[in-house]
Design an enzyme around this catalytic site. Structure first.
Site, short mmCIF file in Angstrom:
data_model
loop_
_atom_site.label_atom_id
_atom_site.label_comp_id
_atom_site.label_asym_id
_atom_site.label_seq_id
_atom_site.Cartn_x
_atom_site.Cartn_y
_atom_site.Cartn_z
N GLU A 126 4.00 10.27 -24.21
CA GLU A 126 3.68 11.59 -23.65
C GLU A 126 3.71 11.53 -22.13
O GLU A 126 3.50 10.46 -21.54
CB GLU A 126 2.32 12.09 -24.14
CG GLU A 126 1.16 11.17 -23.88
CD GLU A 126 -0.11 11.64 -24.58
OE1 GLU A 126 -0.39 12.85 -24.54
OE2 GLU A 126 -0.82 10.80 -25.15
N LYS A 170 2.82 11.46 -18.31
CA LYS A 170 1.64 11.00 -17.57
C LYS A 170 1.30 12.05 -16.51
O LYS A 170 1.99 12.18 -15.50
CB LYS A 170 1.91 9.65 -16.92
CG LYS A 170 0.70 9.06 -16.20
CD LYS A 170 1.03 7.66 -15.67
CE LYS A 170 -0.18 7.06 -14.97
NZ LYS A 170 -0.54 7.80 -13.74
N ASP A 177 -0.28 13.87 -13.42
CA ASP A 177 -0.79 13.44 -12.11
C ASP A 177 -1.98 14.33 -11.77
O ASP A 177 -1.87 15.32 -11.04
CB ASP A 177 0.31 13.57 -11.06
CG ASP A 177 -0.09 12.89 -9.75
OD1 ASP A 177 -1.09 12.15 -9.74
OD2 ASP A 177 0.62 13.09 -8.75
N TYR A 180 -6.01 13.55 -24.59
CA TYR A 180 -5.11 12.56 -25.16
C TYR A 180 -5.81 11.32 -25.72
O TYR A 180 -5.16 10.43 -26.27
CB TYR A 180 -4.08 12.11 -24.12
CG TYR A 180 -4.65 11.70 -22.77
CD1 TYR A 180 -5.45 10.58 -22.65
CD2 TYR A 180 -4.37 12.44 -21.63
CE1 TYR A 180 -5.96 10.20 -21.42
CE2 TYR A 180 -4.87 12.07 -20.40
CZ TYR A 180 -5.67 10.95 -20.30
OH TYR A 180 -6.18 10.58 -19.07
N LYS A 221 6.71 4.39 -15.08
CA LYS A 221 6.71 5.25 -13.91
C LYS A 221 8.11 5.78 -13.59
O LYS A 221 9.13 5.17 -13.93
CB LYS A 221 6.16 4.47 -12.69
CG LYS A 221 4.79 3.85 -12.91
CD LYS A 221 3.72 4.87 -13.21
CE LYS A 221 3.23 5.59 -11.98
NZ LYS A 221 2.46 4.74 -11.07
N CYS A 231 -6.26 -6.76 21.78
CA CYS A 231 -6.80 -5.64 20.99
C CYS A 231 -6.75 -4.36 21.80
O CYS A 231 -7.24 -4.32 22.93
CB CYS A 231 -8.23 -5.94 20.55
SG CYS A 231 -9.05 -4.57 19.72
N CYS A 252 -10.72 -3.24 22.47
CA CYS A 252 -11.68 -3.97 23.32
C CYS A 252 -11.02 -4.90 24.32
O CYS A 252 -11.70 -5.48 25.17
CB CYS A 252 -12.67 -4.75 22.45
SG CYS A 252 -11.95 -6.17 21.60
N CYS A 302 -7.91 -9.18 16.00
CA CYS A 302 -8.70 -9.18 17.23
C CYS A 302 -9.77 -10.26 17.14
O CYS A 302 -10.43 -10.40 16.11
CB CYS A 302 -9.34 -7.80 17.42
SG CYS A 302 -10.64 -7.76 18.67
N CYS A 345 -16.15 -5.88 19.56
CA CYS A 345 -15.07 -4.90 19.47
C CYS A 345 -15.63 -3.62 18.87
O CYS A 345 -16.12 -3.63 17.73
CB CYS A 345 -13.93 -5.44 18.60
SG CYS A 345 -12.59 -4.25 18.32
#
Length: 707
Positions: free
Chosen positions: A129, A131, A133, A240, A328, A422, A425, A440, A446
């Site tokens: 069946e 699927k 979403d 289902y 899928k 970074c 920071c 970092c 940070c």
């Protein structure tokens, strides 16, 4: 040049590389799960997410001894949102394994055949069946009366959305036909395309943000705290499956679907019985061609073994049933332009590049950003600012960049230079050997790391404080109301400052303080997870809590392990050469040297211990409760199966043993408790006898577990 482990084929990984890759995948997948299940705002495409899970699964299959305690294979969704009461599912709401092509579908049929020991010519029927979403839901009826509706949540605990579901016209409040005294009907709540379009048009007229897609709209509608809003949304459902049920009502999946229809539940009319893998693949192709004509979103086909007695024998593996799989659909693609690459800093210091795109519609959804994962991903695809790129998505997601259209590249294009400091920071950003991530080194100095750690601390899997989300953490830290996790539990001393904030009043402040007070009592496993230790997810937090029992015992052991590690910094291969406490830590199922190192390094930092001490003074940390396994004679035992079993397949025997609390391994050692032999057992049986380990025949094994 440092190798990006994420690009190495699974069959070429070394054990150490596999361990590091499993750690990366566990961290990435849990972050993506939070975005999808909690926030209804995914950060990667379905195809990209599925690829991560599949790589994790393939590595675990090749290196079973490296399976982590926080493996994504053990998880379903994430913890529930805090705006609703919690509901414990009597029967877990599981996820599904995935198939991506015809070969995967044939493999699924083959696995079922081998597990059940079926002959090659024995037919395997499956119910196929579409699927949907949407959002998974469970409806509970007692004596034919609707009494409860709950979302899936993390599979074990969901959200009580009874009042909202009661507004749905398709949901029967009373079942007139004869049904079991207890009946849980499960299905998917969704919004049709026409309804979705109408809702977005109304939101535009009301100057509200449009929903990104029907799934977001359905999830947002079902999670309204005001059920009157839900009532205005034309939510629909396809049923289902079943959860808890007091009496059986069918012998096959198909018969159950027919029963659902008789009871008045909507069942997808496109469901069909397929009699072979070839038949299933043909059905997948047929529905794929019809997909664009449907009034609802689907992202694949679900196949379920039709015979329920076979489903029961097949059972489950970690987060999914062995008797079902989701095939899928391929991802959808589009072209756009990458305007700029920016860098985000996470709570563990990871610098993540993000592609900011010229907005483009892909499969009906407007997308404008994509994660680039790491510097190796950028270099491998030679992604540059100003490039025209192909993106793909499958479902409601920020897409992935599939490729660069180099012939459209601007003449003045330059390779992207990943920062060595970074951006938040200014601390040095470094890349450890054999790691793909640049981090970092600023730690808690940070601001980005400190902020993200605080957000993690209050997240739904951690302390789950109602009314204290990421936006509040941003604001409270900026205003100096909080700086450390312990400050959250001192907010009651700042009632006046909170009340004077824009949009706040006595009631909202009182509600927040009350929510915080509710979390002063917290299970040890959730506290450990909330600390944000690198590589330590929910499952690992649970393992650590169960192993050490109390917060004091865990801290004491970790401090000893930290001292041992500091005294033996060069011993990385054998934990026993480091010390007893470190060895005990590494002996916990799923925790290897890499994860153990992260744990002891965290405890070894004085500022982290100070945070824990501060919290322990403010909280009641509940000791871990050991599960009751007294009914099983093999609970905690180590079992090895060898030779050809005749009454059941090897896979079924292993599944049964694990369900009874045993640990099944592939090799015989002094730690082995039982060796179960079939025909032609080989050297394992001989070694067991040499070591004095009990050797059981199939009949003796069945007598033991059935007793």
């Amino acid at each position: 040049m440092t190798i990006d482990i994420s690009t190495i084929a699974v069959e070429q990984l070394t054990p150490e590389q596999a361990k590091q890759e499993l750690a990366r995948l566990a961290a990435d997948i849990v972050n993506h799960d939070q975005s999808y299940y909690q926030n209804d705002a995914p950060t990667v495409s379905d195809a990209d997410y599925d690829a991560l899970r599949r790589r994790n699964q393939d590595i675990e299959a090749r290196f079973p001894d490296l399976v982590r305690a926080d493996s994504p294979s053990e998880k379903i969704g994430v913890a529930v949102t805090s705006g609703f009461a919690k509901v414990n599912h009597a029967v877990p709401m599981l996820s599904l394994g995935n198939a991506f092509n015809a070969e995967d579908v044939h493999d699924f049929f083959g696995r079922v055949r081998r597990f059940l020991g079926l002959k090659d010519d024995e037919q395997i029927d499956v119910v196929a069946e579409p699927k949907i979403d949407g959002l998974s839901i469970s409806l509970r009826y007692e004596n034919g009366e609707f009494v409860l509706a709950a979302t899936r949540g993390d599979g074990r605990e969901g959200e009580n959305v009874t009042d909202n579901v009661a507004t749905m016209h398709e949901i029967s409040k009373t079942i007139a036909a004869a049904v079991p005294d207890v009946l849980e009907v499960r299905g998917e709540v969704y919004l049709g395309h026409d309804a979705f379009q109408a809702i977005n048009e109304q939101r535009e007229r009301d100057d509200e943000a449009r929903f990104a897609n029907p799934r977001n709209a359905a999830a947002g509608s079902l999670r309204q705290l005001d059920s009157a809003i839900t009532a205005q949304r034309p939510l629909q459902m396809f049923a289902y499956a079943w959860g808890e049920i007091s009496d059986p009502v069918a012998e096959t999946q198909w018969e159950f679907l027919q029963a659902l229809k008789r009871w008045g539940f909507p069942v997808n009319p496109l469901a069909r019985i397929c009699t072979s893998a070839e038949d299933a693949v043909a059905y997948h192709q047929e529905i794929s061609e019809l997909r664009s004509d449907l009034d609802y979103d689907i992202d694949g086909i679900v196949y379920k073994v039709n015979r329920i007695d076979w489903q029961q024998r097949l059972g489950f593996v970690s987060r999914a049933p062995r008797w079902a799989i989701a095939h899928k659909f391929p991802a959808e693609k589009a072209q756009t332009v990458l305007k700029e690459i920016t860098i985000q800093v996470g709570r563990t210091g990871a610098l993540t590049p993000v592609a900011n795109l010229v907005p483009v519609t892909v499969g009906g959804v407007v997308v404008s950003r994509a994660t680039l994962h790491n510097t190796d991903e950028i270099a491998r695809k030679d992604i540059r600012e100003g490039d025209s790129v192909v993106i793909q998505r499958a479902g409601d997601v920020i897409p992935q960049i599939v490729e660069v259209i180099t012939e459209k590249r601007p003449a003045d294009s330059k390779p992207f230079v990943f920062p060595d400091h970074c951006p938040e920071c200014g601390s040095l950003a470094v890349r450890e050997p054999d790691e793909a991530v640049v981090r970092c080194t600023g730690g808690l100095i940070c601001p980005a790391q400190k902020l993200e750690r605080l957000k993690h601390f209050v997240s739904r899997q951690a302390f789950d404080i109602d009314g204290l989300g990421g936006k509040h953490i941003d604001a409270f830290q900026a205003e100096g109301l909080i700086d450390t996790p312990g400050d959250i539990f001192r907010l009651h001393d700042k009632h006046e400052q909170l009340r004077q904030r824009e949009g706040w009043g006595d009631k909202s402040v009182d509600n927040l303080i009350a929510s915080i007070e509710l979390r002063r009592t917290i299970p040890l496993e959730r506290l450990i997870f909330a600390l944000g230790i690198r590589q330590v997810g929910q499952a690992t937090g649970r393992q650590l809590a169960l192993h050490y029992g109390t917060l004091a015992a865990w801290i004491s052991e970790m401090q000893q392990a930290t001292d041992e590690r500091q005294a033996n910094p060069d011993e990385t291969k054998k934990p026993e050469l480091v010390g007893e406490a470190f060895t005990r830590l590494c002996d916990i199922d799923g925790i290897g040297i890499s994860m153990a190192d992260d744990i002891v390094q965290f405890i070894g930092q004085p500022q982290n211990l100070a945070v824990i001490d501060d919290l322990s003074a403010a909280l009641n940390v509940e000791d871990a409760v050991q599960p009751d396994t007294s009914a099983s004679k093999i609970s905690g035992k180590v079992v090895v199966f060898t030779g050809s079993l005749e009454t059941i397949s090897r896979a079924e025997a292993k599944a049964t043993a694990e369900a009874l609390g045993a640990k099944v391994t592939g090799s015989v050692s002094k730690k082995t408790d039982y060796v179960v032999i079939g025909t032609d057992p080989g050297s394992k049986a001989t070694k067991a006898k040499d070591l004095g380990i009990p050797v059981l025949s199939e009949e003796e094994w069945q007598a033991l577990i059935n007793s």
